[in-house]
Every structure is written in C-alpha cells, then in structure tokens.
Design an enzyme around this catalytic site. Structure first.
Site, PDB file in Angstrom:
ATOM      1  N   SER A 168       0.835  -1.194   0.000  1.00 28.72           N
ATOM      2  CA  SER A 168       0.000   0.000   0.000  1.00 28.72           C
ATOM      3  C   SER A 168       0.879   1.258   0.000  1.00 28.72           C
ATOM      4  O   SER A 168       1.675   1.450  -0.910  1.00 28.72           O
ATOM      5  CB  SER A 168      -0.956  -0.044   1.192  1.00 28.72           C
ATOM      6  OG  SER A 168      -1.945   0.946   1.102  1.00 28.72           O
ATOM      7  N   ASP A 214      -9.613  -5.024  -5.032  1.00 27.58           N
ATOM      8  CA  ASP A 214      -9.102  -3.881  -4.274  1.00 27.58           C
ATOM      9  C   ASP A 214      -9.849  -2.617  -4.701  1.00 27.58           C
ATOM     10  O   ASP A 214      -9.783  -2.202  -5.858  1.00 27.58           O
ATOM     11  CB  ASP A 214      -7.612  -3.730  -4.539  1.00 27.58           C
ATOM     12  CG  ASP A 214      -6.925  -2.747  -3.599  1.00 27.58           C
ATOM     13  OD1 ASP A 214      -7.626  -1.972  -2.927  1.00 27.58           O
ATOM     14  OD2 ASP A 214      -5.684  -2.760  -3.554  1.00 27.58           O
ATOM     15  N   HIS A 245      -7.475  -5.494  -0.767  1.00 28.84           N
ATOM     16  CA  HIS A 245      -6.313  -4.629  -0.573  1.00 28.84           C
ATOM     17  C   HIS A 245      -5.310  -5.194   0.434  1.00 28.84           C
ATOM     18  O   HIS A 245      -4.100  -5.064   0.249  1.00 28.84           O
ATOM     19  CB  HIS A 245      -6.773  -3.244  -0.112  1.00 28.84           C
ATOM     20  CG  HIS A 245      -5.661  -2.253   0.006  1.00 28.84           C
ATOM     21  ND1 HIS A 245      -4.972  -1.764  -1.082  1.00 28.84           N
ATOM     22  CD2 HIS A 245      -5.104  -1.661   1.111  1.00 28.84           C
ATOM     23  CE1 HIS A 245      -4.051  -0.908  -0.675  1.00 28.84           C
ATOM     24  NE2 HIS A 245      -4.105  -0.831   0.649  1.00 28.84           N
TER      25      HIS A 245
END
Length: 296
Positions: A168, A214, A245
């Site tokens: 991320s 995601d 995610h």
C-alpha cells in the site's frame, strides 16, 4: 533489452566485470573467457537448484535467525532476518515497509519466508503510522544504509545487491525509493499507492501486484502505473484473483512463489529462477500476468 544492456546505466554483468578485472591483472584479455558456458552461472547463486516445491515452501533451505532494531537511524526500528550460514558468502538485502496505519507485525510472515531462501530481510516500522509514500521511501533507503553500514549483520550483506518492497503506502514508498536510487537491484510494490502515478523514470526492475477486488488501489490504476514503466526497464504485473487490498496480511504461496524468483533473478543474477516467471509456470490464483520476459 536487459537491465545489464542499458547503455545509460553503463553497468556490465557482475561476472563479466570480475573476469575483466582478472584479465587486466594478468595483462591478458581473453575473449573466450568472457563468453560461453562460464557465464551461465552467477557467483551470487545461493542454495540448491530450485523447484516448484521449493519456491512454494513455507520454509526455504537456509536456517535463519533474527535481531530487533530500535527506533532511530531515520526510521521506526524493525526486525532483521538473516541466514545463519557463514560458508555462502554475503547475501542480498531487502527492506520492506508496511502500509498506512500498519506495523511490521501485520506482514511479518514475509521476513522468515524470504530470508530462508537466502536473503537478509529488514522489516521496518515507520516513524509514524500515517507516513506518506515519499517518507516511507526515505525510510526504506535509510534502513538499507543502516543494514549495510551499522547493523550487527552488516558483514553478511552485499551492499551492491539491495532491493525494496512494501504494501500500500509502503509499496508506494518502495517505488519512490527505486526512483530515487536507481542502483537498487529490484523493487516490488504490493497494491502500491504512489501519488505521482507514474514510473516513467524507473530504472530498477519492478514488479507490481494488483488485487482483483481492491477498491482502495484498484487494478485499473496499477495497470496505468505499470504501463508508465519504460520499455527499457525490466517489469512485471500480477493481478491476484479475488484478493482485497490487505491480502498480503496473511501468508500467501501465490505471492511467495512469484516474489522469490523476482528477487533471485535480479538480486542474485540467478537465472535458475527464470523458469518460474518466463513463462509463469503456475498461474493458479493469478488472473493476469504481464512481463518483459526474458528477464535477466
């Protein structure tokens, strides 16, 4: 065109460079010594010949140990995992950052999984849980500098064979670090958030993982990011089927069996691992795979 062939980098293969140095010392340049079977094997190969089972295994061939690092030195501390073998020479190093509001504990399975395959792995904590991708990139580079210059395992690490990875915002940090330090050997962004949205100046072999479900960093955005990588840079894109995610938060063979070859090929110049990515030997759990094969 391979990474070693890019004229702008002026960086010959390590083995060829070593042979050139030997030839210079001897006062003889023997063309035959710089071609043919002698160049097939890398001096940085570590471990036995890989198999589909070995790259998927939860534990690799190397026994490992770990050491904790306190906050400071430009990042928030972390844990270093390293092979205990002392008869293999030095190992390549990988620094890994968690994502927004995450800690290393959330993705810590990556430490022993990768280290047991023959890498020194530094899972870092960030200075603050909400640090930006740029800040995380700075911290990853600081962590690599600490790892190779001041850590208790610095003699085990080859400072010329380093890589970054993250999830991320940490994935964005890894890509940011690659943009700022093109001497890195490899970068992996897992569902990476990179505010600039472009890797047009990327010179580091880069793998991007997108998660099919995601909604925070959707695959469409990461496809665009992947497409911005120059054609002269080695690159890969993997879309993980049905994943969200935070998929990386749990141990994943799908991730491990593709990450390990990427790092082996580019950190260790180990072509024994090309069989797993060019072409991909096992696409179970993967909806899409794009690449710049052949990788070298």
């Amino acid at each position: 065109m391979t990474r070693h062939q890019q004229p702008t980098l002026a960086r010959p293969p390590r083995l060829r460079a070593a042979l050139l140095g030997i030839a210079t010392m001897l006062g003889v340049l023997a063309p035959a010594a710089l071609s043919g079977p002698a160049l097939a094997a890398s001096p940085y190969e570590r471990g036995p010949n890989p198999t589909a089972a070995s790259v998927s295994a939860t534990t690799g061939p190397f026994a490992i140990a770990s050491v904790s690092v306190a906050r400071g030195n430009g990042f928030g501390g972390g844990v270093i995992y390293y092979p205990t073998a002392t008869n293999q020479g030095t190992f390549g190093g990988i620094a890994i950052s968690p994502g927004l509001n995450g800690t290393w504990a959330g993705i810590a399975w990556l430490g022993p999984r990768l280290a047991s395959q023959g890498f020194v792995v530094f899972g870092i904590e960030t200075n603050n849980l909400n640090d930006s991708p740029t800040s995380r990139g700075t911290q990853l580079l600081a962590a690599l500098d600490y790892l190779t210059q001041r850590s208790t395992v610095r003699t085990r690490v080859d400072a010329g064979r380093l890589a970054v990875m993250g999830h991320s915002m940490g994935g964005g940090g890894a890509l940011d670090a690659a943009l700022r330090r093109p001497s890195l050997q490899a970068a992996i962004g897992n569902a990476p958030h990179l505010p600039s949205g472009t890797l047009s100046n990327d010179r580091v072999p880069t793998m991007i993982y997108a998660m099919q479900n995601d909604t925070l960093v959707p695959p469409s955005r990461l496809t665009t990011l992947y497409n911005s990588i120059p054609a002269t840079t080695e690159r890969g894109y993997i879309l993980v089927t049905g994943a969200g995610h935070n998929y990386i938060g749990q141990p994943s063979t799908t991730l491990a069996r593709t990450m390990i070859p990427w790092f082996k090929i580019f950190i260790d110049d180990d072509t024994r691992y090309s069989q797993f990515l060019c072409p991909m030997s096992n696409q179970s759990g993967i909806s899409q795979y794009r690449n710049s094969c052949p990788l070298s």
